[in-house]
Design a protein around this motif. Structure first.
Motif, PDB file in Angstrom:
ATOM      1  N   TRP A 104      40.914  30.614  43.228  1.00 43.06           N
ATOM      2  CA  TRP A 104      40.975  31.979  42.723  1.00 43.06           C
ATOM      3  C   TRP A 104      42.243  32.593  43.291  1.00 43.06           C
ATOM      4  O   TRP A 104      42.326  32.859  44.483  1.00 43.06           O
ATOM      5  N   LYS A 136      43.798  35.616  43.213  1.00 39.23           N
ATOM      6  CA  LYS A 136      43.843  37.052  42.946  1.00 39.23           C
ATOM      7  C   LYS A 136      45.104  37.706  43.485  1.00 39.23           C
ATOM      8  O   LYS A 136      45.555  38.720  42.967  1.00 39.23           O
ATOM      9  N   TRP A 148      36.713  39.971  39.880  1.00 43.59           N
ATOM     10  CA  TRP A 148      35.790  38.937  39.439  1.00 43.59           C
ATOM     11  C   TRP A 148      35.270  39.307  38.043  1.00 43.59           C
ATOM     12  O   TRP A 148      34.925  40.469  37.783  1.00 43.59           O
ATOM     13  N   ASP A 200      42.746  36.332  37.698  1.00 45.58           N
ATOM     14  CA  ASP A 200      42.449  37.765  37.642  1.00 45.58           C
ATOM     15  C   ASP A 200      42.187  38.299  39.043  1.00 45.58           C
ATOM     16  O   ASP A 200      41.660  37.583  39.896  1.00 45.58           O
ATOM     17  N   ARG A 226      33.102  40.195  34.944  1.00 40.53           N
ATOM     18  CA  ARG A 226      31.784  40.835  34.823  1.00 40.53           C
ATOM     19  C   ARG A 226      30.749  39.869  34.270  1.00 40.53           C
ATOM     20  O   ARG A 226      31.019  39.105  33.348  1.00 40.53           O
ATOM     21  N   ALA A 252      31.018  29.688  37.483  1.00 40.38           N
ATOM     22  CA  ALA A 252      32.426  29.767  37.082  1.00 40.38           C
ATOM     23  C   ALA A 252      33.140  28.418  37.133  1.00 40.38           C
ATOM     24  O   ALA A 252      34.064  28.180  36.375  1.00 40.38           O
ATOM     25  N   LEU A 286      41.355  30.702  38.483  1.00 37.27           N
ATOM     26  CA  LEU A 286      41.117  32.064  38.014  1.00 37.27           C
ATOM     27  C   LEU A 286      42.311  32.913  38.436  1.00 37.27           C
ATOM     28  O   LEU A 286      42.668  32.941  39.622  1.00 37.27           O
ATOM     29  N   LYS A 328      28.224  34.604  37.280  1.00 42.37           N
ATOM     30  CA  LYS A 328      27.852  34.204  38.640  1.00 42.37           C
ATOM     31  C   LYS A 328      28.915  33.265  39.186  1.00 42.37           C
ATOM     32  O   LYS A 328      29.445  32.418  38.464  1.00 42.37           O
ATOM     33  N   LYS A 329      29.225  33.409  40.447  1.00 41.35           N
ATOM     34  CA  LYS A 329      30.273  32.574  41.050  1.00 41.35           C
ATOM     35  C   LYS A 329      29.940  31.088  40.946  1.00 41.35           C
ATOM     36  O   LYS A 329      30.827  30.269  40.747  1.00 41.35           O
TER      37      LYS A 329
END
Length: 115
Positions: free
Chosen positions: A40, A42, A26, A23, A28, A35, A21, A31-32
């Motif tokens: 992640w 970020k 998280w 982004d 919208r 995914a 991921l 649910k984690k």
């Protein structure tokens, strides 16, 4: 090394390989647990200021891409990320934006493909 991009809201597939991921926020409504991400990143997403300036306006994409590339290359976590990606035969960069042609995953994929 194969690099793909995909909206995170689409079902995960075995052909996705290592799912990242990219982004800062998280997605919208997701649910984690649903995914199915492996990482992640970020810290390598566009800065809040850049993301807000861009506002997903396609006419701003060329400037957004240039600014985002500059952010990535100046980020001290970039080399470790590149190393992680290179270790994987297949990587899928996941994003939440509705516009599949004008988003940070497109820029990131293009930059990684040039390495």
């Amino acid at each position: 090394m194969e690099i793909n991009i995909k909206r995170i809201y689409l079902p995960a597939e075995s052909s996705d390989g290592f799912r990242i991921l990219v982004d800062r926020l998280w997605p919208r409504g997701l649910k984690k647990d649903d995914a199915r991400i492996d990482l992640w990143e970020k810290a390598l997403a566009p800065s809040t200021e850049l993301r807000q300036w861009f506002g997903h306006l396609p006419e701003r994409f060329p400037e957004f891409a240039a600014r985002y590339e500059s952010e990535l290359l100046a980020n001290d976590q970039w080399p470790a990320f590149v190393s992680e990606v290179r270790r994987r035969p297949v990587v899928t960069l996941l994003f939440a934006a509705k516009d599949e042609a004008h988003n940070n995953a497109v820029v990131l994929s293009r930059l990684l493909s040039q390495l």
